[in-house]
Design a protein around this motif. Structure first.
Motif, PDB file in Angstrom:
ATOM      1  N   GLN B  51     -14.713  20.086 -32.396  1.00 33.78           N
ATOM      2  CA  GLN B  51     -13.770  18.967 -32.330  1.00 33.78           C
ATOM      3  C   GLN B  51     -14.242  17.945 -31.304  1.00 33.78           C
ATOM      4  O   GLN B  51     -14.244  16.738 -31.548  1.00 33.78           O
ATOM      5  N   ILE B  52     -14.603  18.477 -30.144  1.00 33.85           N
ATOM      6  CA  ILE B  52     -15.050  17.584 -29.079  1.00 33.85           C
ATOM      7  C   ILE B  52     -16.220  16.735 -29.545  1.00 33.85           C
ATOM      8  O   ILE B  52     -16.234  15.514 -29.380  1.00 33.85           O
ATOM      9  N   TYR B  55     -15.255  13.947 -32.053  1.00 36.34           N
ATOM     10  CA  TYR B  55     -14.684  12.740 -31.452  1.00 36.34           C
ATOM     11  C   TYR B  55     -15.708  12.030 -30.579  1.00 36.34           C
ATOM     12  O   TYR B  55     -15.685  10.813 -30.450  1.00 36.34           O
ATOM     13  N   ARG B  56     -16.607  12.792 -29.989  1.00 39.78           N
ATOM     14  CA  ARG B  56     -17.627  12.171 -29.158  1.00 39.78           C
ATOM     15  C   ARG B  56     -18.522  11.267 -29.994  1.00 39.78           C
ATOM     16  O   ARG B  56     -18.895  10.174 -29.575  1.00 39.78           O
ATOM     17  N   PHE B  60     -15.467   8.184 -28.587  1.00 35.81           N
ATOM     18  CA  PHE B  60     -14.360   8.390 -27.661  1.00 35.81           C
ATOM     19  C   PHE B  60     -14.935   8.842 -26.329  1.00 35.81           C
ATOM     20  O   PHE B  60     -15.973   9.516 -26.283  1.00 35.81           O
ATOM     21  N   LEU B  62     -14.794  11.241 -22.967  1.00 30.58           N
ATOM     22  CA  LEU B  62     -14.388  12.631 -22.811  1.00 30.58           C
ATOM     23  C   LEU B  62     -12.941  12.713 -22.351  1.00 30.58           C
ATOM     24  O   LEU B  62     -12.213  13.637 -22.702  1.00 30.58           O
ATOM     25  N   GLU B  64     -10.528  10.662 -23.201  1.00 32.07           N
ATOM     26  CA  GLU B  64      -9.688  10.473 -24.379  1.00 32.07           C
ATOM     27  C   GLU B  64      -9.677  11.723 -25.244  1.00 32.07           C
ATOM     28  O   GLU B  64      -8.630  12.119 -25.779  1.00 32.07           O
ATOM     29  N   ILE B  65     -10.833  12.326 -25.370  1.00 34.47           N
ATOM     30  CA  ILE B  65     -10.918  13.523 -26.189  1.00 34.47           C
ATOM     31  C   ILE B  65     -10.000  14.608 -25.631  1.00 34.47           C
ATOM     32  O   ILE B  65      -9.282  15.282 -26.376  1.00 34.47           O
ATOM     33  N   LEU B  69      -7.008  16.356 -27.783  1.00 34.62           N
ATOM     34  CA  LEU B  69      -6.985  17.781 -28.084  1.00 34.62           C
ATOM     35  C   LEU B  69      -5.811  18.496 -27.413  1.00 34.62           C
ATOM     36  O   LEU B  69      -5.411  19.575 -27.858  1.00 34.62           O
ATOM     37  N   ALA B  76      -3.445  12.264 -32.227  1.00 32.53           N
ATOM     38  CA  ALA B  76      -4.777  12.006 -32.737  1.00 32.53           C
ATOM     39  C   ALA B  76      -4.756  10.813 -33.676  1.00 32.53           C
ATOM     40  O   ALA B  76      -5.610   9.927 -33.601  1.00 32.53           O
ATOM     41  N   HIS B  83      -8.452   3.305 -31.729  1.00 33.67           N
ATOM     42  CA  HIS B  83      -9.906   3.338 -31.611  1.00 33.67           C
ATOM     43  C   HIS B  83     -10.550   2.459 -32.667  1.00 33.67           C
ATOM     44  O   HIS B  83     -11.528   1.764 -32.404  1.00 33.67           O
TER      45      HIS B  83
END
Lengths: 250, 250
Positions: B51-52, B55-56, B60, B62, B64-65, B69, B76, B83
């Motif tokens: 997931q990280i 989004y990365r 995004f 970190l 925001e991530i 999450l 989201a 975004h």
DNA sequence: CTTGACATTAACGTTACGTCATCGTCTATA
DNA sequence: TATAGACGATGACGTAACGTTAATGTCAAG
């Protein structure tokens, strides 16, 4: 006419700190320094600063700006040309990101199409067994066992998440089909897809190629892909082929 | 099944350092830590990592991530929407930069003649309409109508004369740029320019200032000015500012 | 038991400054 | 002339997301 730091800074709309910094890295030195240590800038320096700020607005790094200003005008042209290309690449990347964002939004909103849901379920249920049988014929026992183990160790919730991630990737690929299988965008998606496969097993290049064939030849797989887009299976295959050819030899 | 740092890292295609860092900032903690200090990740952690990374890739931060999450799915969606807007803004900005790069390239190639013609045509054709729309947003209906009326009442021949007169003024200003925006020569040209504007409408000092801004902020205007000289728009703005400050109070 | 692969933490480097903190200098005014 | 206040200088830390040594501890295999 001489400017102090404050004067030049407010004239140019920047901070004093910026002038200090530019002095420090040698990008813009004051015309003279008083014996009290004060920096004094002249008109020539002011003009150089204008140039610096111009290129800075164009997203050049200070390093690049120093290069450009130190070399004759010819280098500026070349740098601008290259920079243009880089800017365009950034735009393309951002466009791709927007698209992925869109499909993710769609997915999260539960707007998954019927076809996606079907792909979804078929993967998770008995099709998995058939898939394993097919895979076994192709790559032998070892990988399949690993695949089974990995996949079997996930909970239903996790399976759902993994499969939906796959769907997002396929949707992205479909959207990028007009760009051609060899386009950087599509190739990046193939890389993403490869990452995704790791939920199931460690994919070797040969296995990637094999999957490309499988998607075309196996009726069940083919049906699922065709449901999403009539040409998807074929497209995947050629994109995978290109991807494998460009892989480092290792 | 447990993963060590190296295993998880190569599985996800990232570096060990990244995992260390994510642990450090609390974004992704190992499932357990051995008494030797080793980090051990489980499949839940692996999924969170996916997931990280997803989004990365979407640019995004970190931070925001972590937000996304930690909150339910609803957040989201909202984050993705915002975004998207941010990404689009970035694209627009990059497009503007490319435009400026192009005109700078043209300028450096000494194609000023060509550029003048272009300025010419763009001003006279549809750009006039867009210009009016923009002006309307800025100063309301009255002036715009007047502008339209005046401009519309000219014959093609007259329009051509007016526009070429404008170009002459801008070229003069460019030639005088080294003297500085506050120099008497430049100030006289600004006065000439103000007269020139009367072909379109009666300009108040406020409107002059507004034009200074418009020339910098509006992409179309800015592009036209930049085509003539990269710093012209900025220079005009400061010259106008000085001009207005020195204006008699009525 | 040694070797080599892998693990840890610590710490500096990167970009282009912003933001204090501390201290010296200049100028106008009481 | 003493002083307040604006402006100058340098130094150092912080930012985002790691990359890159460096020094050192641990594990599995031969």
């Amino acid at each position: 006419m001489q400017y102090t730091v404050k004067q030049l800074a407010s004239l140019a709309g920047i901070s004093v700190r910026t002038l200090h910094y530019y002095d420090q890295i040698g990008l813009l030195k004051p015309a003279s320094v008083g014996e009290n240590g004060y920096r004094y800038y002249d008109k020539e320096a002011a003009l150089r600063l204008q140039q610096i700020l111009f290129y800075r607005e164009l997203d050049f790094t200070l390093d690049e700006i120093a290069q450009i200003l130190s070399r004759p005008e010819f280098d500026a042209l070349e740098a601008l040309g290259e920079h243009r290309v880089a800017l365009e690449a950034r735009i393309e990347r951002l466009k791709g990101l927007i698209h992925t964002v869109d499909s993710t939004i769609l997915y999260l909103k539960g707007k998954t199409t019927m076809s996606q849901k079907q792909l979804f379920e078929e993967f998770s249920a008995e099709k998995q067994k058939e898939y394993e049988a097919e895979a076994q014929r192709r790559w032998g026992e070892k990988h399949v066992k690993e695949s089974q183990k990995r996949w079997g160790s996930y909970t239903a919730e996790e399976k759902k998440r993994v499969l939906s991630e796959g769907n997002v990737i396929y949707q992205d690929i479909i959207a990028a089909m007009p760009l051609g299988p060899g386009s950087p965008q599509v190739q990046a998606m193939i890389a993403r897809w490869r990452q995704h496969l790791r939920y199931f097993y460690e994919p070797t290049p040969d296995m990637l190629r094999g999957l490309g064939d499988l998607y075309n030849d196996d009726p069940d797989f083919n049906a699922n892909f065709t449901r999403m887009h009539p040409d998807l299976a074929k497209f995947m295959k050629s994109a995978i082929e290109i991807y494998c050819q460009n892989l480092p030899v290792n």
